[in-house]
Design a protein around this motif. Structure first.
Motif, PDB file in Angstrom:
ATOM      1  N   LEU A 146       0.588  -1.139   0.056  1.00  0.00           N
ATOM      2  CA  LEU A 146       0.048  -0.014  -0.053  1.00  0.00           C
ATOM      3  C   LEU A 146       0.831   1.185  -0.239  1.00  0.00           C
ATOM      4  O   LEU A 146       0.155   2.372  -0.100  1.00  0.00           O
ATOM      5  N   ALA A 147       2.065   1.077   0.209  1.00  0.00           N
ATOM      6  CA  ALA A 147       3.013   2.345   0.665  1.00  0.00           C
ATOM      7  C   ALA A 147       3.025   3.271  -0.723  1.00  0.00           C
ATOM      8  O   ALA A 147       2.784   4.444  -0.621  1.00  0.00           O
ATOM      9  N   LEU A 148       3.329   2.659  -1.830  1.00  0.00           N
ATOM     10  CA  LEU A 148       3.416   3.394  -3.316  1.00  0.00           C
ATOM     11  C   LEU A 148       2.089   4.091  -3.449  1.00  0.00           C
ATOM     12  O   LEU A 148       2.010   5.411  -3.621  1.00  0.00           O
ATOM     13  N   PRO A 149       0.980   3.400  -3.496  1.00  0.00           N
ATOM     14  CA  PRO A 149      -0.448   4.260  -3.882  1.00  0.00           C
ATOM     15  C   PRO A 149      -0.598   5.097  -2.678  1.00  0.00           C
ATOM     16  O   PRO A 149      -1.092   6.110  -3.185  1.00  0.00           O
ATOM     17  N   LEU A 150      -0.493   4.916  -1.683  1.00  0.00           N
ATOM     18  CA  LEU A 150      -0.561   6.016  -0.579  1.00  0.00           C
ATOM     19  C   LEU A 150       0.143   7.056  -0.713  1.00  0.00           C
ATOM     20  O   LEU A 150      -0.231   8.346  -0.562  1.00  0.00           O
ATOM     21  N   PHE A 151       1.461   7.001  -1.164  1.00  0.00           N
ATOM     22  CA  PHE A 151       2.341   8.163  -1.627  1.00  0.00           C
ATOM     23  C   PHE A 151       1.647   8.838  -2.686  1.00  0.00           C
ATOM     24  O   PHE A 151       1.691  10.007  -2.673  1.00  0.00           O
ATOM     25  N   LEU A 152       1.110   8.376  -3.744  1.00  0.00           N
ATOM     26  CA  LEU A 152       0.790   8.952  -4.868  1.00  0.00           C
ATOM     27  C   LEU A 152      -0.729   9.536  -4.256  1.00  0.00           C
ATOM     28  O   LEU A 152      -1.025  10.782  -4.787  1.00  0.00           O
ATOM     29  N   ILE A 153      -1.648   8.856  -3.634  1.00  0.00           N
ATOM     30  CA  ILE A 153      -2.641   9.650  -3.164  1.00  0.00           C
ATOM     31  C   ILE A 153      -2.411  10.939  -2.349  1.00  0.00           C
ATOM     32  O   ILE A 153      -2.904  11.936  -2.555  1.00  0.00           O
ATOM     33  N   PHE A 154      -1.346  10.683  -1.457  1.00  0.00           N
ATOM     34  CA  PHE A 154      -1.177  11.805  -0.449  1.00  0.00           C
ATOM     35  C   PHE A 154      -0.442  12.937  -1.152  1.00  0.00           C
ATOM     36  O   PHE A 154      -0.764  14.215  -0.985  1.00  0.00           O
ATOM     37  N   SER A 155       0.248  12.714  -2.416  1.00  0.00           N
ATOM     38  CA  SER A 155       0.680  13.513  -3.113  1.00  0.00           C
ATOM     39  C   SER A 155      -0.227  14.597  -4.063  1.00  0.00           C
ATOM     40  O   SER A 155       0.071  15.617  -4.465  1.00  0.00           O
ATOM     41  N   LYS A 156      -1.437  13.778  -4.356  1.00  0.00           N
ATOM     42  CA  LYS A 156      -2.452  14.485  -5.187  1.00  0.00           C
ATOM     43  C   LYS A 156      -2.990  15.612  -4.194  1.00  0.00           C
ATOM     44  O   LYS A 156      -3.433  16.585  -4.739  1.00  0.00           O
ATOM     45  N   VAL A 157      -3.059  15.446  -2.883  1.00  0.00           N
ATOM     46  CA  VAL A 157      -3.434  16.452  -2.248  1.00  0.00           C
ATOM     47  C   VAL A 157      -2.377  17.246  -1.375  1.00  0.00           C
ATOM     48  O   VAL A 157      -2.516  17.743  -0.234  1.00  0.00           O
ATOM     49  N   ASP A 158      -1.127  16.953  -1.898  1.00  0.00           N
ATOM     50  CA  ASP A 158       0.156  17.496  -1.471  1.00  0.00           C
ATOM     51  C   ASP A 158       0.375  17.552   0.071  1.00  0.00           C
ATOM     52  O   ASP A 158       0.746  18.489   0.837  1.00  0.00           O
ATOM     53  N   ALA A 159       0.103  16.327   0.410  1.00  0.00           N
ATOM     54  CA  ALA A 159       0.175  16.082   2.034  1.00  0.00           C
ATOM     55  C   ALA A 159       1.384  14.933   2.248  1.00  0.00           C
ATOM     56  O   ALA A 159       1.437  14.663   3.468  1.00  0.00           O
ATOM     57  N   THR A 160       2.091  14.868   1.218  1.00  0.00           N
ATOM     58  CA  THR A 160       3.381  13.703   1.481  1.00  0.00           C
ATOM     59  C   THR A 160       4.449  14.701   2.428  1.00  0.00           C
ATOM     60  O   THR A 160       4.273  15.966   2.554  1.00  0.00           O
ATOM     61  N   ASN A 161       5.170  14.182   2.965  1.00  0.00           N
ATOM     62  CA  ASN A 161       6.269  14.664   4.199  1.00  0.00           C
ATOM     63  C   ASN A 161       5.702  15.361   5.028  1.00  0.00           C
ATOM     64  O   ASN A 161       6.261  16.430   5.450  1.00  0.00           O
ATOM     65  N   THR A 162       4.561  14.642   5.490  1.00  0.00           N
ATOM     66  CA  THR A 162       4.018  15.541   6.656  1.00  0.00           C
ATOM     67  C   THR A 162       3.868  14.238   7.743  1.00  0.00           C
ATOM     68  O   THR A 162       3.896  13.179   7.448  1.00  0.00           O
ATOM     69  N   PHE A 163       3.508  14.692   8.982  1.00  0.00           N
ATOM     70  CA  PHE A 163       3.314  13.710  10.013  1.00  0.00           C
ATOM     71  C   PHE A 163       2.134  12.822   9.987  1.00  0.00           C
ATOM     72  O   PHE A 163       2.108  11.671   9.807  1.00  0.00           O
ATOM     73  N   TRP A 164       1.175  13.409   9.207  1.00  0.00           N
ATOM     74  CA  TRP A 164      -0.246  12.724   9.031  1.00  0.00           C
ATOM     75  C   TRP A 164       0.101  11.593   8.046  1.00  0.00           C
ATOM     76  O   TRP A 164      -0.809  10.808   8.063  1.00  0.00           O
ATOM     77  N   SER A 165       0.959  11.884   6.894  1.00  0.00           N
ATOM     78  CA  SER A 165       1.058  11.125   5.839  1.00  0.00           C
ATOM     79  C   SER A 165       1.397   9.652   6.293  1.00  0.00           C
ATOM     80  O   SER A 165       1.218   8.687   5.635  1.00  0.00           O
ATOM     81  N   VAL A 166       2.115   9.568   7.496  1.00  0.00           N
ATOM     82  CA  VAL A 166       2.521   8.159   7.994  1.00  0.00           C
ATOM     83  C   VAL A 166       1.613   7.772   9.127  1.00  0.00           C
ATOM     84  O   VAL A 166       1.474   6.727   9.206  1.00  0.00           O
ATOM     85  N   PHE A 167       1.088   8.874   9.738  1.00  0.00           N
ATOM     86  CA  PHE A 167       0.313   8.377  11.228  1.00  0.00           C
ATOM     87  C   PHE A 167      -1.046   7.767  10.609  1.00  0.00           C
ATOM     88  O   PHE A 167      -1.449   6.955  11.000  1.00  0.00           O
ATOM     89  N   LEU A 168      -1.726   8.685   9.927  1.00  0.00           N
ATOM     90  CA  LEU A 168      -2.883   8.196   9.411  1.00  0.00           C
ATOM     91  C   LEU A 168      -3.238   6.626   9.093  1.00  0.00           C
ATOM     92  O   LEU A 168      -3.944   5.962   9.217  1.00  0.00           O
ATOM     93  N   PRO A 169      -2.203   6.403   7.808  1.00  0.00           N
ATOM     94  CA  PRO A 169      -2.325   4.988   7.075  1.00  0.00           C
ATOM     95  C   PRO A 169      -1.823   4.134   8.336  1.00  0.00           C
ATOM     96  O   PRO A 169      -2.431   2.822   8.292  1.00  0.00           O
ATOM     97  N   SER A 170      -1.185   4.553   9.119  1.00  0.00           N
ATOM     98  CA  SER A 170      -0.822   3.401  10.307  1.00  0.00           C
ATOM     99  C   SER A 170      -1.905   3.013  11.412  1.00  0.00           C
ATOM    100  O   SER A 170      -1.890   2.057  12.140  1.00  0.00           O
ATOM    101  N   LEU A 171      -2.857   3.526  11.355  1.00  0.00           N
ATOM    102  CA  LEU A 171      -4.000   3.335  12.081  1.00  0.00           C
ATOM    103  C   LEU A 171      -4.738   2.335  11.870  1.00  0.00           C
ATOM    104  O   LEU A 171      -5.356   1.675  12.878  1.00  0.00           O
ATOM    105  N   VAL A 172      -4.708   1.790  10.530  1.00  0.00           N
ATOM    106  CA  VAL A 172      -5.642   0.723  10.266  1.00  0.00           C
ATOM    107  C   VAL A 172      -4.861  -0.658  10.425  1.00  0.00           C
ATOM    108  O   VAL A 172      -3.830  -1.011   9.677  1.00  0.00           O
TER     109      VAL A 172
END
Lengths: 283, 308
Positions: free
Chosen positions: A127-153
């Motif tokens: 999931l890591a790569l598609p998550l990166f692509l999705i987060f870059s769509k909303v300009d949210a890569t390289n943030t705390f949330w980009s690692v934290f939120l997916p880790s909740l599931v």
């Protein structure tokens, strides 16, 4: 155990030998790390690897924490937030969902359970790569949330919570709570979670280790080193050891410091994981 | 966010309708329990899978060498590239070889240790159980860094070994990594098997003991068949873990030049995405996830059929 049926000594020699050899295998690398972390960099290469030279551990830790304005401490703190925070919140969410799957009949229950169960077989790294692509769509890569939120599931947590809830929360008790006028949600938080507590600690530990071990997600997602978890930080230092030799000592002390909290947590929470671990496999 | 309103509506005393059917009575409690996880699961599990599939169907086209890049629908073009990609399939073959050797060794050792702990032949079980489990607390990256140093000829306490054979050379590095994975996970798998051994009631062994069966015979004919579900579970997790191998080879790239940037499937995904060629990387991801899913699912089906 030593009572009536103690097997003859002859039968016990080989098993004890196997246990001893394995103990050496499992513990020597950690012993080596501890000894290595206590040495100055000159003595690290010049003295026997498995025994102490001058004891420099405190000084080495001081050097590590002071290096580049306490970057390492920041990494440790990040790791605590990513893993501890995600595991804590993730366990609550998984427990709620698994509990509902175990205790209520509702439309789509089987479908939900099957989808979540297939999720267990989908590895987090895929999931890591598609998550990166999705987060870059909303300009949210390289943030705390980009690692934290997916880790909740944690689908496996839901699966375990469902098994544990079925086993440890009796329907009669829920019915009694209803007759006393307690709402479903209050019953869950005041009664059911208490009954499920050993199981919840197990889910928490599994989740913690899973997030702690997920390396690809922060590797792909983060570029600002101040957001790194400690694993990614030590990894980047380790890739630079050839150019900056002083980093080798820091990597070794850092490795020791970063595994210590988890080892202590395992020791303290022993009675929980010891009992809870098997339940997922037995059913 | 959705917590407060749901909370207040459900908190009305359930005694108002104590005899009505379950589905209506708990109607609002169920969404409260299920929606938070469900939402995150959709956003960060299902959506990425869908998105990866969509991305893998596109290709990037440029007009001229330096022209602006634009994504166009390419159908299965990326998959054609994946299937024509020699190094990728070589890396799949490599991790399968790794798994065929490492998983049985690791689980065999885990099973042996669990049976020994359970046999009553060993004293100090609490200590051993803990000692074997400690490596599980070491994350893969850090375990790989530690062992990387241990394998390095000039630092290692294993000097007699490392001076004779270069454990980080192309011939040995795969097995050097297998040792790291084994070291981390034996204790964890042992505990899963051991817990299910503890769940077997003692009466089960009585008859066998009266017939004069020794500990080895009891282990082989009674215990192992009974803990088979636990062994199946640990095998599935190990298959998944093997195909996803990343942290160890990524770290070993600093210690050994024998580990290429396409050494394992996940390394290929990572290095393709840092090119960057996201569409191809997405196709690699999809193929890898499917391979993993099919293999673990097939294993589950296979074992549940032969158990019947």
């Amino acid at each position: 155990m030593t009572a009536t049926t103690t097997p003859p000594v002859r039968q016990r020699v080989l098993p004890m030998l196997v246990m001893a050899v394995c103990t050496v295998y499992f513990l020597v690398p950690i012993w080596w790390l501890f000894v290595g972390a206590s040495k100055s960099s000159e003595q690290f290469t010049s003295t026997a690897p498995l025994w102490f030279a001058d004891f420099h551990l405190i000084g080495n830790i001081g050097d590590l924490l002071a290096y580049r304005d306490g970057l390492f401490l920041r990494w440790l703190l990040n790791s605590l937030l990513y893993t501890g925070g995600a595991a804590l919140l993730g366990t609550v969410l998984a427990a709620m969902c698994g509990y509902a799957l175990a205790k209520y009949r509702f439309r789509g229950r089987e479908l939900l359970f099957n989808v979540v169960l297939s999720g267990v077989l989908v590895p987090a790294t895929a999931l890591a790569l598609p998550l990166f692509l999705i987060f870059s769509k909303v300009d949210a890569t390289n943030t705390f949330w980009s690692v934290f939120l997916p880790s909740l599931v944690n689908p496996f947590g839901v699966y375990l919570a469902r098994i544990y809830a079925t086993a440890s929360v009796p329907d009669d008790l829920l019915e009694a709570a209803r007759i006393d006028g307690s709402g479903e949600i209050r019953t869950f938080f005041t009664v059911s979670t208490r009954l499920m507590l050993p199981a919840l600690v197990t889910i928490f530990l599994f989740h913690f280790v899973a997030v702690w071990n997920n390396f690809l997600l922060p590797l792909i997602m983060l570029s600002d080193e101040r957001l790194f978890p400690v694993t990614l930080g030590l990894y980047t230092w380790n890739t630079q050891v050839n150019q900056i030799p002083e980093l080798r000592g820091l990597v070794i002390v850092g490795a020791l410091l970063s595994i210590t909290p988890l080892v202590i947590a395992f020791l303290l929470l022993q009675r929980f994981w010891r009992n809870g671990l098997g339940a997922g496999a037995v059913k | 966010m959705t917590m407060t309103p749901t909370m207040t509506t459900v908190e009305e005393p359930a005694t108002k309708a104590p005899r009505r059917g379950g589905a209506i009575r708990y109607g609002r409690a169920v969404p409260f329990f299920v929606v938070p996880f469900g939402l995150l699961f959709i956003l960060f599990y299902l959506l990425p899978i869908g998105y990866a599939i969509v991305q893998s169907l596109y290709t990037v086209e440029r007009t001229g060498t330096f022209g602006p890049a634009r994504e166009v629908f390419g159908g299965l073009e990326q998959y054609r590239r994946v299937f024509a990609d020699g190094p990728f399939w070589a890396s799949i073959g490599r991790v399968l070889l790794f798994g065929v050797v490492q998983v049985p060794v690791m689980l065999g050792l885990a099973l042996l240790l669990a049976l020994l702990l359970d046999s009553g032949l060993v004293k100090g079980r609490r200590f051993f159980r803990l000692a074997f489990f400690v490596p599980y607390a070491v994350p893969g990256v850090i375990a790989a860094i530690m062992w990387g140093f241990l394998y390095s000829p000039n630092l290692s306490p294993l000097k007699p070994v490392t001076s004779a054979v270069d454990l980080l050379s192309a011939d040995f590095v795969l097995w050097a990594m297998a040792n790291v994975v084994t070291w981390v996970y034996v204790g964890y798998n042992m505990l899963i098997i051991y817990s299910s051994l503890l769940a077997i009631p003692a009466e089960v062994y009585e008859a066998a003991r009266l017939d004069g069966a020794g500990p080895a015979r009891i282990a082989w004919s009674i215990k192992i068949p009974l803990v088979l579900p636990a062994i199946v579970l640990t095998t599935v997790f190990s298959i998944i873990g093997t195909l996803q191998l990343l942290a160890e080879p990524q770290v070993f790239r600093s210690f050994s030049s024998a580990v290429s940037s396409t050494y394992t499937p996940n390394l290929t995904v990572y290095s393709t995405s840092s090119v960057p060629n996201f569409n191809l990387a997405a196709a690699f991801s999809v193929v890898l996830a499917l391979t993993t899913f099919v293999l673990s699912f097939a294993f589950l089906k296979f074992t549940s059929r032969s158990a019947r």
